[in-house]
Design a protein around this motif. Structure first.
Motif, PDB file in Angstrom:
ATOM      1  N   LEU A  45      14.502 -52.931 -32.084  1.00  0.00           N
ATOM      2  CA  LEU A  45      15.853 -52.450 -31.852  1.00  0.00           C
ATOM      3  C   LEU A  45      15.814 -50.975 -31.483  1.00  0.00           C
ATOM      4  CD1 LEU A  45      17.696 -54.032 -34.918  1.00  0.00           C
ATOM      5  CD2 LEU A  45      17.542 -54.945 -32.605  1.00  0.00           C
ATOM      6  N   LEU A  46      16.754 -50.567 -30.642  1.00  0.00           N
ATOM      7  CA  LEU A  46      16.934 -49.150 -30.327  1.00  0.00           C
ATOM      8  C   LEU A  46      18.235 -48.715 -30.971  1.00  0.00           C
ATOM      9  CD1 LEU A  46      15.976 -49.070 -26.541  1.00  0.00           C
ATOM     10  CD2 LEU A  46      14.585 -48.376 -28.486  1.00  0.00           C
ATOM     11  N   PRO A 106      25.760 -42.971 -29.684  1.00  0.00           N
ATOM     12  CA  PRO A 106      26.076 -44.208 -30.399  1.00  0.00           C
ATOM     13  C   PRO A 106      25.987 -45.426 -29.488  1.00  0.00           C
ATOM     14  CG  PRO A 106      28.063 -42.890 -30.036  1.00  0.00           C
ATOM     15  CD  PRO A 106      26.902 -42.081 -29.548  1.00  0.00           C
ATOM     16  N   LEU A 107      25.713 -46.575 -30.102  1.00  0.00           N
ATOM     17  CA  LEU A 107      25.668 -47.835 -29.364  1.00  0.00           C
ATOM     18  C   LEU A 107      27.083 -48.315 -29.050  1.00  0.00           C
ATOM     19  CD1 LEU A 107      23.034 -49.777 -31.513  1.00  0.00           C
ATOM     20  CD2 LEU A 107      22.663 -48.738 -29.268  1.00  0.00           C
ATOM     21  N   ALA A 157      27.863 -53.697 -25.683  1.00  0.00           N
ATOM     22  CA  ALA A 157      26.584 -53.470 -25.003  1.00  0.00           C
ATOM     23  C   ALA A 157      26.378 -51.985 -24.761  1.00  0.00           C
ATOM     24  CB  ALA A 157      26.542 -54.212 -23.673  1.00  0.00           C
ATOM     25  N   THR A 158      25.108 -51.619 -24.592  1.00  0.00           N
ATOM     26  CA  THR A 158      24.733 -50.263 -24.205  1.00  0.00           C
ATOM     27  C   THR A 158      23.829 -50.372 -22.990  1.00  0.00           C
ATOM     28  OG1 THR A 158      24.833 -49.556 -26.514  1.00  0.00           O
ATOM     29  CG2 THR A 158      23.668 -48.106 -24.974  1.00  0.00           C
ATOM     30  N   LEU A 159      24.184 -49.645 -21.941  1.00  0.00           N
ATOM     31  CA  LEU A 159      23.385 -49.606 -20.720  1.00  0.00           C
ATOM     32  C   LEU A 159      22.544 -48.341 -20.771  1.00  0.00           C
ATOM     33  CD1 LEU A 159      26.287 -50.532 -18.267  1.00  0.00           C
ATOM     34  CD2 LEU A 159      24.561 -52.073 -19.248  1.00  0.00           C
ATOM     35  N   VAL A 160      21.250 -48.503 -20.990  1.00  0.00           N
ATOM     36  CA  VAL A 160      20.341 -47.368 -21.135  1.00  0.00           C
ATOM     37  C   VAL A 160      19.602 -47.173 -19.812  1.00  0.00           C
ATOM     38  CG1 VAL A 160      18.409 -46.388 -22.420  1.00  0.00           C
ATOM     39  CG2 VAL A 160      20.055 -47.884 -23.576  1.00  0.00           C
ATOM     40  N   GLN A 161      19.800 -46.022 -19.199  1.00  0.00           N
ATOM     41  CA  GLN A 161      19.170 -45.710 -17.920  1.00  0.00           C
ATOM     42  C   GLN A 161      18.105 -44.641 -18.113  1.00  0.00           C
ATOM     43  OE1 GLN A 161      21.889 -44.208 -14.964  1.00  0.00           O
ATOM     44  NE2 GLN A 161      20.242 -43.408 -13.701  1.00  0.00           N
ATOM     45  N   PHE A 162      16.881 -44.947 -17.698  1.00  0.00           N
ATOM     46  CA  PHE A 162      15.803 -43.964 -17.696  1.00  0.00           C
ATOM     47  C   PHE A 162      15.735 -43.361 -16.304  1.00  0.00           C
ATOM     48  CE2 PHE A 162      14.773 -46.415 -21.377  1.00  0.00           C
ATOM     49  CZ  PHE A 162      14.219 -45.494 -22.247  1.00  0.00           C
ATOM     50  N   SER A 163      15.861 -42.027 -16.236  1.00  0.00           N
ATOM     51  CA  SER A 163      15.901 -41.313 -14.960  1.00  0.00           C
ATOM     52  C   SER A 163      14.952 -40.132 -14.985  1.00  0.00           C
ATOM     53  CB  SER A 163      17.316 -40.787 -14.692  1.00  0.00           C
ATOM     54  OG  SER A 163      18.243 -41.827 -14.658  1.00  0.00           O
ATOM     55  N   ARG A 178       8.707 -46.950 -13.786  1.00  0.00           N
ATOM     56  CA  ARG A 178       9.321 -46.174 -12.708  1.00  0.00           C
ATOM     57  C   ARG A 178      10.790 -45.950 -13.021  1.00  0.00           C
ATOM     58  NH1 ARG A 178      10.884 -50.601  -8.212  1.00  0.00           N
ATOM     59  NH2 ARG A 178      12.089 -48.908  -7.355  1.00  0.00           N
ATOM     60  N   THR A 179      11.366 -45.015 -12.297  1.00  0.00           N
ATOM     61  CA  THR A 179      12.786 -44.734 -12.485  1.00  0.00           C
ATOM     62  C   THR A 179      13.528 -45.049 -11.197  1.00  0.00           C
ATOM     63  OG1 THR A 179      12.473 -42.411 -11.862  1.00  0.00           O
ATOM     64  CG2 THR A 179      12.416 -42.932 -14.213  1.00  0.00           C
ATOM     65  N   PRO A 180      14.771 -45.490 -11.305  1.00  0.00           N
ATOM     66  CA  PRO A 180      15.468 -45.780 -12.550  1.00  0.00           C
ATOM     67  C   PRO A 180      15.051 -47.135 -13.124  1.00  0.00           C
ATOM     68  CG  PRO A 180      16.897 -46.291 -10.709  1.00  0.00           C
ATOM     69  CD  PRO A 180      15.634 -45.699 -10.134  1.00  0.00           C
ATOM     70  N   THR A 181      15.007 -47.188 -14.427  1.00  0.00           N
ATOM     71  CA  THR A 181      14.887 -48.449 -15.152  1.00  0.00           C
ATOM     72  C   THR A 181      16.074 -48.522 -16.086  1.00  0.00           C
ATOM     73  OG1 THR A 181      12.481 -48.599 -15.026  1.00  0.00           O
ATOM     74  CG2 THR A 181      13.537 -49.763 -16.839  1.00  0.00           C
ATOM     75  N   THR A 182      16.732 -49.660 -16.098  1.00  0.00           N
ATOM     76  CA  THR A 182      17.909 -49.860 -16.932  1.00  0.00           C
ATOM     77  C   THR A 182      17.615 -50.939 -17.956  1.00  0.00           C
ATOM     78  OG1 THR A 182      19.369 -49.293 -15.090  1.00  0.00           O
ATOM     79  CG2 THR A 182      20.361 -50.472 -16.936  1.00  0.00           C
ATOM     80  N   LEU A 183      17.951 -50.665 -19.200  1.00  0.00           N
ATOM     81  CA  LEU A 183      17.862 -51.654 -20.267  1.00  0.00           C
ATOM     82  C   LEU A 183      19.280 -51.992 -20.708  1.00  0.00           C
ATOM     83  CD1 LEU A 183      15.056 -50.039 -22.456  1.00  0.00           C
ATOM     84  CD2 LEU A 183      14.791 -51.726 -20.631  1.00  0.00           C
ATOM     85  N   VAL A 184      19.554 -53.268 -20.880  1.00  0.00           N
ATOM     86  CA  VAL A 184      20.842 -53.707 -21.409  1.00  0.00           C
ATOM     87  C   VAL A 184      20.613 -54.094 -22.859  1.00  0.00           C
ATOM     88  CG1 VAL A 184      22.746 -55.349 -21.180  1.00  0.00           C
ATOM     89  CG2 VAL A 184      21.531 -54.562 -19.129  1.00  0.00           C
ATOM     90  N   LEU A 185      21.293 -53.389 -23.755  1.00  0.00           N
ATOM     91  CA  LEU A 185      21.183 -53.665 -25.192  1.00  0.00           C
ATOM     92  C   LEU A 185      22.432 -54.401 -25.652  1.00  0.00           C
ATOM     93  CD1 LEU A 185      20.091 -50.136 -26.498  1.00  0.00           C
ATOM     94  CD2 LEU A 185      18.665 -51.891 -25.467  1.00  0.00           C
ATOM     95  N   ASP A 186      22.262 -55.317 -26.590  1.00  0.00           N
ATOM     96  CA  ASP A 186      23.441 -55.940 -27.171  1.00  0.00           C
ATOM     97  C   ASP A 186      24.028 -54.992 -28.220  1.00  0.00           C
ATOM     98  OD1 ASP A 186      21.865 -56.222 -29.454  1.00  0.00           O
ATOM     99  OD2 ASP A 186      21.692 -58.405 -29.291  1.00  0.00           O
ATOM    100  N   GLY A 187      25.039 -55.413 -28.913  1.00  0.00           N
ATOM    101  CA  GLY A 187      25.724 -54.556 -29.879  1.00  0.00           C
ATOM    102  C   GLY A 187      24.868 -54.103 -31.048  1.00  0.00           C
TER     103      GLY A 187
END
Length: 137
Positions: A40-41, A49-50, A54-60, A105-114
């Motif tokens: 978990l993140l 905060p989450l 959902a939380t859309l986490v973007q690595f840039s 690589r960037t961008p990478t997006t992670l979709v987290l649930d609640g």
């Protein structure tokens, strides 16, 4: 005959490069099911905060051109969807997290649930419809 051999080599290289480019274009930005263990993140790792849904986490990174398009898409989805939050993480300043999550690589997006579990992942600038479809119910 040496000129013909050179021409064949050039044509083969161009064909291979074109095939790779088409393959990459087709895969770039697709949202797929995440292949990450059940880790978990949380807010401490993300610095925010989450979202309830959902939380859309973007690595840039600073000089990443596709990251701008990803930022616009993810911010739009978060603004238009109740319970969804967009968090952008500078990959260069969070190398431990980048390594742990296998961000290549960037961008990478992670979709987290609640709860902060990673449920989906996209490499490249994701498409708006795919991001919306990837959100947990």
């Amino acid at each position: 005959m040496p000129g013909v051999t050179g021409l064949v080599v050039v044509v083969a290289v161009l064909a291979a490069a074109t095939a790779f480019g088409l393959w990459r274009r087709a895969r770039d930005g697709r949202v797929v099911e995440a292949r990450v263990d059940e880790q978990l993140l949380g807010p401490d790792e993300l610095g925010a905060p989450l979202g309830e849904r959902a939380t859309l986490v973007q690595f840039s990174t600073a000089f990443c051109q596709p990251c701008r398009a990803a930022r616009a898409t993810l911010s739009h989805v978060a603004a238009d969807t109740e319970g969804v939050v967009h968090v952008e993480i500078d990959a260069e300043h969070h190398l431990d997290l980048v390594r742990r999550l296998n961000i290549l690589r960037t961008p990478t997006t992670l979709v987290l649930d609640g709860t902060g579990r990673i449920v989906r992942r996209a490499t490249g600038a994701p498409r708006l419809a795919e991001v919306r479809a990837a959100l947990p119910a």
